[in-house]
Design a protein around this motif. Structure first.
Motif, PDB file in Angstrom:
ATOM      1  N   ALA A  40       0.839  -1.206   0.000  1.00 54.75           N
ATOM      2  CA  ALA A  40       0.000   0.000   0.000  1.00 54.75           C
ATOM      3  C   ALA A  40       0.874   1.256   0.000  1.00 54.75           C
ATOM      4  CB  ALA A  40      -0.933  -0.003   1.211  1.00 54.75           C
ATOM      5  N   THR A  41       1.926   1.259   0.793  1.00 58.98           N
ATOM      6  CA  THR A  41       2.819   2.416   0.860  1.00 58.98           C
ATOM      7  C   THR A  41       3.515   2.648  -0.481  1.00 58.98           C
ATOM      8  OG1 THR A  41       3.194   2.006   3.210  1.00 58.98           O
ATOM      9  CG2 THR A  41       4.779   3.421   2.081  1.00 58.98           C
ATOM     10  N   LEU A  42       4.027   1.579  -1.074  1.00 54.97           N
ATOM     11  CA  LEU A  42       4.686   1.713  -2.378  1.00 54.97           C
ATOM     12  C   LEU A  42       3.705   2.171  -3.450  1.00 54.97           C
ATOM     13  CD1 LEU A  42       7.037  -1.417  -2.398  1.00 54.97           C
ATOM     14  CD2 LEU A  42       7.677   0.981  -2.127  1.00 54.97           C
ATOM     15  N   GLY A  43       2.475   1.659  -3.398  1.00 55.24           N
ATOM     16  CA  GLY A  43       1.458   2.077  -4.363  1.00 55.24           C
ATOM     17  C   GLY A  43       1.145   3.557  -4.245  1.00 55.24           C
ATOM     18  N   LEU A  44       0.959   4.032  -3.034  1.00 57.41           N
ATOM     19  CA  LEU A  44       0.689   5.458  -2.821  1.00 57.41           C
ATOM     20  C   LEU A  44       1.880   6.312  -3.236  1.00 57.41           C
ATOM     21  CD1 LEU A  44      -1.178   5.346   0.607  1.00 57.41           C
ATOM     22  CD2 LEU A  44      -2.153   5.857  -1.639  1.00 57.41           C
ATOM     23  N   LEU A  45       3.070   5.832  -2.982  1.00 57.99           N
ATOM     24  CA  LEU A  45       4.269   6.563  -3.381  1.00 57.99           C
ATOM     25  C   LEU A  45       4.356   6.672  -4.898  1.00 57.99           C
ATOM     26  CD1 LEU A  45       6.887   7.903  -2.391  1.00 57.99           C
ATOM     27  CD2 LEU A  45       7.981   5.674  -2.578  1.00 57.99           C
ATOM     28  N   ILE A  46       4.087   5.589  -5.587  1.00 58.88           N
ATOM     29  CA  ILE A  46       4.117   5.596  -7.060  1.00 58.88           C
ATOM     30  C   ILE A  46       3.036   6.523  -7.612  1.00 58.88           C
ATOM     31  CG2 ILE A  46       3.704   4.161  -9.108  1.00 58.88           C
ATOM     32  CD1 ILE A  46       5.128   1.877  -7.574  1.00 58.88           C
ATOM     33  N   ILE A  47       1.841   6.464  -7.041  1.00 53.61           N
ATOM     34  CA  ILE A  47       0.758   7.353  -7.484  1.00 53.61           C
ATOM     35  C   ILE A  47       1.152   8.809  -7.259  1.00 53.61           C
ATOM     36  CG2 ILE A  47      -1.601   8.104  -6.949  1.00 53.61           C
ATOM     37  CD1 ILE A  47      -2.256   5.130  -6.429  1.00 53.61           C
ATOM     38  N   GLY A  48       1.749   9.109  -6.123  1.00 47.32           N
ATOM     39  CA  GLY A  48       2.193  10.472  -5.841  1.00 47.32           C
ATOM     40  C   GLY A  48       3.244  10.950  -6.827  1.00 47.32           C
ATOM     41  N   ILE A  49       4.181  10.090  -7.172  1.00 51.08           N
ATOM     42  CA  ILE A  49       5.221  10.453  -8.144  1.00 51.08           C
ATOM     43  C   ILE A  49       4.612  10.707  -9.507  1.00 51.08           C
ATOM     44  CG2 ILE A  49       7.226   9.553  -9.399  1.00 51.08           C
ATOM     45  CD1 ILE A  49       8.034   8.149  -6.757  1.00 51.08           C
ATOM     46  N   ILE A  50       3.672   9.877  -9.918  1.00 48.93           N
ATOM     47  CA  ILE A  50       3.023  10.056 -11.223  1.00 48.93           C
ATOM     48  C   ILE A  50       2.242  11.368 -11.249  1.00 48.93           C
ATOM     49  CG2 ILE A  50       1.203   9.155 -12.738  1.00 48.93           C
ATOM     50  CD1 ILE A  50       2.147   6.326 -11.897  1.00 48.93           C
ATOM     51  N   ARG A  51       1.501  11.657 -10.198  1.00 51.57           N
ATOM     52  CA  ARG A  51       0.730  12.914 -10.150  1.00 51.57           C
ATOM     53  C   ARG A  51       1.651  14.128 -10.160  1.00 51.57           C
ATOM     54  NH1 ARG A  51      -3.665  13.401  -5.797  1.00 51.57           N
ATOM     55  NH2 ARG A  51      -4.168  15.195  -7.098  1.00 51.57           N
ATOM     56  N   ALA A  52       2.737  14.037  -9.421  1.00 53.04           N
ATOM     57  CA  ALA A  52       3.677  15.161  -9.368  1.00 53.04           C
ATOM     58  C   ALA A  52       4.338  15.387 -10.722  1.00 53.04           C
ATOM     59  CB  ALA A  52       4.733  14.907  -8.296  1.00 53.04           C
ATOM     60  N   SER A  53       4.641  14.314 -11.432  1.00 58.72           N
ATOM     61  CA  SER A  53       5.282  14.477 -12.740  1.00 58.72           C
ATOM     62  C   SER A  53       4.304  15.048 -13.769  1.00 58.72           C
ATOM     63  CB  SER A  53       5.859  13.150 -13.232  1.00 58.72           C
ATOM     64  OG  SER A  53       4.812  12.231 -13.507  1.00 58.72           O
ATOM     65  N   LYS A  54       3.044  14.703 -13.656  1.00 59.93           N
ATOM     66  CA  LYS A  54       2.048  15.234 -14.592  1.00 59.93           C
ATOM     67  C   LYS A  54       1.758  16.706 -14.353  1.00 59.93           C
ATOM     68  CE  LYS A  54      -0.566  11.102 -15.784  1.00 59.93           C
ATOM     69  NZ  LYS A  54      -1.868  10.440 -15.714  1.00 59.93           N
ATOM     70  N   THR A  55       1.700  17.112 -13.105  1.00 65.34           N
ATOM     71  CA  THR A  55       1.325  18.494 -12.780  1.00 65.34           C
ATOM     72  C   THR A  55       2.530  19.368 -12.492  1.00 65.34           C
ATOM     73  OG1 THR A  55       1.104  18.002 -10.430  1.00 65.34           O
ATOM     74  CG2 THR A  55      -0.878  17.752 -11.794  1.00 65.34           C
ATOM     75  N   GLY A  56       3.711  18.826 -12.579  1.00 57.61           N
ATOM     76  CA  GLY A  56       4.896  19.606 -12.268  1.00 57.61           C
ATOM     77  C   GLY A  56       5.054  19.810 -10.772  1.00 57.61           C
ATOM     78  N   GLY A  57       4.376  19.021  -9.978  1.00 53.75           N
ATOM     79  CA  GLY A  57       4.480  19.119  -8.536  1.00 53.75           C
ATOM     80  C   GLY A  57       3.569  20.173  -7.927  1.00 53.75           C
ATOM     81  N   LEU A  58       2.847  20.912  -8.756  1.00 55.96           N
ATOM     82  CA  LEU A  58       1.971  21.971  -8.259  1.00 55.96           C
ATOM     83  C   LEU A  58       0.529  21.703  -8.673  1.00 55.96           C
ATOM     84  CD1 LEU A  58       4.113  25.082  -9.240  1.00 55.96           C
ATOM     85  CD2 LEU A  58       3.938  24.053  -6.991  1.00 55.96           C
ATOM     86  N   SER A  59      -0.394  22.037  -7.800  1.00 60.00           N
ATOM     87  CA  SER A  59      -1.804  21.929  -8.157  1.00 60.00           C
ATOM     88  C   SER A  59      -2.187  23.124  -9.028  1.00 60.00           C
ATOM     89  CB  SER A  59      -2.669  21.901  -6.893  1.00 60.00           C
ATOM     90  OG  SER A  59      -2.619  23.155  -6.239  1.00 60.00           O
ATOM     91  N   LYS A  60      -3.376  23.086  -9.596  1.00 60.51           N
ATOM     92  CA  LYS A  60      -3.830  24.193 -10.452  1.00 60.51           C
ATOM     93  C   LYS A  60      -3.892  25.500  -9.667  1.00 60.51           C
ATOM     94  CE  LYS A  60      -6.546  21.379 -13.615  1.00 60.51           C
ATOM     95  NZ  LYS A  60      -7.873  21.084 -14.142  1.00 60.51           N
ATOM     96  N   LYS A  61      -4.371  25.424  -8.442  1.00 57.19           N
ATOM     97  CA  LYS A  61      -4.480  26.625  -7.617  1.00 57.19           C
ATOM     98  C   LYS A  61      -3.092  27.184  -7.312  1.00 57.19           C
ATOM     99  CE  LYS A  61      -6.861  28.371  -3.556  1.00 57.19           C
ATOM    100  NZ  LYS A  61      -7.737  28.027  -2.440  1.00 57.19           N
ATOM    101  N   GLU A  62      -2.140  26.302  -6.997  1.00 59.32           N
ATOM    102  CA  GLU A  62      -0.776  26.751  -6.711  1.00 59.32           C
ATOM    103  C   GLU A  62      -0.140  27.371  -7.948  1.00 59.32           C
ATOM    104  OE1 GLU A  62       0.798  23.049  -5.300  1.00 59.32           O
ATOM    105  OE2 GLU A  62       0.623  23.657  -3.199  1.00 59.32           O
ATOM    106  N   LYS A  63      -0.403  26.797  -9.123  1.00 63.16           N
ATOM    107  CA  LYS A  63       0.135  27.362 -10.366  1.00 63.16           C
ATOM    108  C   LYS A  63      -0.439  28.751 -10.609  1.00 63.16           C
ATOM    109  CE  LYS A  63       1.158  23.186 -12.974  1.00 63.16           C
ATOM    110  NZ  LYS A  63       0.871  22.395 -14.164  1.00 63.16           N
TER     111      LYS A  63
END
Length: 83
Positions: free
Chosen positions: A19-42
């Motif tokens: 579960a931890t590795l899965g969440l970590l991988i999902i987090g890395i994928i989301r960060a790479s797609k958004t550049g690490g920033l959410s739309k509001k932060e951008k």
């Protein structure tokens, strides 16, 4: 009885690890797609950048005005000195 407890702990630990590795991988994928920033932060970052650029341009114009005033004062002092 202790054998069942050890097996249960191993299985539980494995599930938590997966579960931890899965969440970590999902987090890395989301960060790479958004550049690490959410739309509001951008959006906030873009607004801050524009504000900083406006301040920079305003300070550049102010510097030009100060230089012009210095020139006027120096010329005035030269005229007073030659009198």
């Amino acid at each position: 009885m202790t054998g069942a407890l050890i097996i249960g702990l191993c299985i539980g630990g494995t599930i938590l690890l997966i579960a931890t590795l899965g969440l970590l991988i999902i987090g890395i994928i989301r960060a790479s797609k958004t550049g690490g920033l959410s739309k509001k932060e951008k959006q906030v970052h873009t607004e801050e950048t524009k504000m900083i650029q406006d301040i920079y341009h305003g300070l550049s114009r102010m510097e030009e005005r100060v230089e012009a005033l210095e020139t006027i004062l120096i010329e005035g002092q030269k005229k007073d000195f030659h009198k």
